[in-house]
Design an enzyme around this catalytic site. Structure first.
Site, PDB file in Angstrom:
ATOM      1  NE  ARG A 129      -7.832  -0.152 -11.378  1.00  0.00           N
ATOM      2  CZ  ARG A 129      -6.581   0.009 -11.777  1.00  0.00           C
ATOM      3  NH1 ARG A 129      -5.904  -0.976 -12.309  1.00  0.00           N
ATOM      4  NH2 ARG A 129      -5.995   1.192 -11.663  1.00  0.00           N
ATOM      5  N   GLY A 162     -13.211  -4.171 -13.294  1.00  0.00           N
ATOM      6  CA  GLY A 162     -12.385  -4.724 -12.227  1.00  0.00           C
ATOM      7  C   GLY A 162     -11.092  -5.349 -12.694  1.00  0.00           C
ATOM      8  NE  ARG A 206      -7.741   1.037   0.002  1.00  0.00           N
ATOM      9  CZ  ARG A 206      -7.040   1.174  -1.120  1.00  0.00           C
ATOM     10  NH1 ARG A 206      -6.793   2.368  -1.598  1.00  0.00           N
ATOM     11  NH2 ARG A 206      -6.598   0.105  -1.752  1.00  0.00           N
ATOM     12  CG  ASP A 240      -9.890   6.864  -2.885  1.00  0.00           C
ATOM     13  OD1 ASP A 240      -9.907   8.103  -2.980  1.00  0.00           O
ATOM     14  OD2 ASP A 240      -9.695   6.108  -3.863  1.00  0.00           O
TER      15      ASP A 240
END
Length: 522
Positions: A104, A136, A200, A270
């Protein structure tokens, strides 16, 4: 947006997903997919940061323009830009989750301003190939929390993403706040957040897990070249230096979290940035009462993996996963292991010095470790507000009696009636040692207080404060958002006109949704 200087280095140099359809799928042999934001039906600007706008090259006047509204709601795509979503994986709550990606969030564009680069990202702007079963989109409550928190963290001196704008989409979004089978429609919203990049730990994990080593090498070298240009040497040495640099920045970030009492709540790999900045403000919170076992995340309530006291250890575990991802490029475990081993040792030394500064101790003594251990234990004997305790500690003077010193921190107790017998005796014993220790400090009371008040904030974004702004915004009143935004720009200042916010969590907030614990629901 006439002064926005577009410079899309990431999409120019990294391999793109050839599939341009916006369908949920496994995306391989690439690191991003092009995707357009979902156009909102009736966007409305709620708030924007003039400072962040200026930082990226947007003028104060432009913030109020129709162009700003259209661009940062996702209604209009800037010329010479192609929005994209990033592909990455991650370990969630300690378990391998496989492909995740920007479900999203849509990276709108990268800009260059004053010799610095910034990625502008719209959160809540619609579905991407990585949205899995979701839409999202984001709702107003979570968007307010993210918008305010990122800026609050910046002014606290904590490395973080920044917030440019907060907008209503004009659309309704269906969400189950507590995951208990009671979904309801809420106002949709979009935040534009800003960072050097949104690369990340999981970006490298994805490529390594799929054995896409050429892309892994390219991404590591892109990251070093653009974000760690000081790293030199042969490739293997650069990769090792890169890992150490990320570890060092991560350690510094976590140290700041512990200093101000911040709990991230979702320290999945993440959600860990290679810049050592705080990203992805979901179910976060600040400690109200000092409780190292507290986590704001309902999903983590049973195991408490991401509790306040465990954040340094989780950071090390996450770095271990990053080391595993980089290993195929290095093929040598020892240098990575040394960096991982030193992470906690260095953190503990940094933590000791940081904690002593919170106590107003700036010289060294053999008893300092016992003083720290003592106060950490006593703060847990009865609910004691972390922020208020450390802030009021600066009012204590070297010549105070134990009784006078105790009176100055009494306001931090949630249940003053519990401070009796053994608990009261423990406080008195600690203060007698602490006051004697202050006698050996060379700074005057005024000098020491000034230094303490630079590390112990008076104002933090407590969950109940954010919830008050959310409740008002739901009714179309954005005044509390503005009030908190301005308050949190100067968290270390007294701001006597805002004394009402220097307060313990009210009883009504103890169990109210959004004030005690939160879910990962957007």
């Amino acid at each position: 947006m006439k002064n926005l200087k577009i410079n899309n280095r990431f999409t120019a140099e990294m391999p793109a997903d050839p599939d341009l359809t916006n369908e949920i799928r496994q995306v391989k042999n690439t690191v991003f997919s092009y995707v357009d934001p979902t156009k909102p039906s009736a966007p409305k600007l709620i708030h924007a940061s003039e400072e962040v706008a200026a930082m990226v090259g947007i003028s104060k006047d432009e913030i109020q323009s129709e162009a700003f509204l259209n661009v940062f709601s996702g209604n209009e795509i800037l010329p010479e830009t192609r929005p994209f979503a990033m592909c990455y994986a991650g370990h969630q709550f300690g378990n391998w989750a496989g492909q995740l990606g920007d479900g999203r969030a849509i990276n709108f564009t990268e800009v260059e301003h004053d010799n610095a680069f910034f990625m502008l990202q719209l959160k809540g702007a619609g579905k991407t190939p990585y949205s899995r079963t979701a839409d999202g989109l984001a709702v107003l409550r979570s968007s307010i929390r993210e918008y305010l928190c990122a800026e609050a963290m910046h002014y606290l001196g904590v490395p973080t993403t920044r917030s440019l704008s907060l907008m209503l989409s004009g659309d309704q979004v269906l969400r189950d706040v507590l995951y208990n089978g009671n979904p309801a429609y809420e106002k949709g919203a979009i935040v534009c957040r800003v960072a050097p990049s949104f690369i990340r730990f999981g970006s490298f994990e994805m490529l390594s897990a799929r054995n896409e080593l050429r892309n892994l090498k390219n991404l590591v070298e892109f990251t070093i070249q653009n974000y760690y240009p000081e790293i030199k040497g042969d490739p293997k040495e650069q990769y090792i230096q890169f890992f150490k640099a990320v570890a060092d920045k991560t350690r510094e970030m976590i140290l700041h979290w512990q200093r101000v009492g911040f709990v991230h709540g979702v320290m999945n790999t993440d959600n860990m940035s290679i810049h050592g900045i705080t990203i992805d403000y979901g179910p976060y919170g600040w400690l109200e009462n000092y409780d190292p076992d507290w986590t704001p995340n309902t999903t983590d309530n049973q195991n408490k993996r991401y509790r306040f006291g465990n954040q340094p250890q989780v950071a090390q575990w996450n770095l271990y996963q990053l080391a595993n991802a980089l290993y195929p490029l290095i093929n040598e475990a020892e240098p990575l292991e040394k960096i991982l081993e030193s992470f906690i040792n260095d953190f503990e030394e940094n933590y000791k010095n940081m904690f002593l500064s919170k106590l107003g101790i700036f010289t060294s003594s053999e008893i300092d470790g016992k003083i720290i251990q003592g106060i950490e234990e006593i703060l847990q004997l009865s609910e004691t507000d972390m922020t208020i305790f450390f802030r009021n500690l600066s009012q204590i003077k070297k010549d105070d009696s134990v009784e006078m010193a105790f009176e100055k921190i009494e306001y931090s107790f949630y249940k003053p009636e519990e401070i009796k017998e053994n608990t009261l005796s423990a406080w008195q014993k600690w203060f007698s040692v602490y006051l004697k220790r202050l006698q050996s400090e060379t700074l005057s009371d005024e000098e020491r207080a000034a230094k303490m008040n630079q590390v112990n904030p008076k104002y933090v974004l407590r969950n109940y404060m954010a919830q008050l702004s959310i409740d008002a915004a739901d009714k179309g009143d954005y005044s509390i958002i503005e009030e908190l935004f301005e308050l949190l720009k100067k968290p270390y200042d007294e701001q006597p006109e805002s004394e009402k916010w220097f307060a313990k969590r009210p009883d009504w907030a103890r169990t109210k949704v959004g004030c005690s614990m939160l879910s990962c629901s957007s």
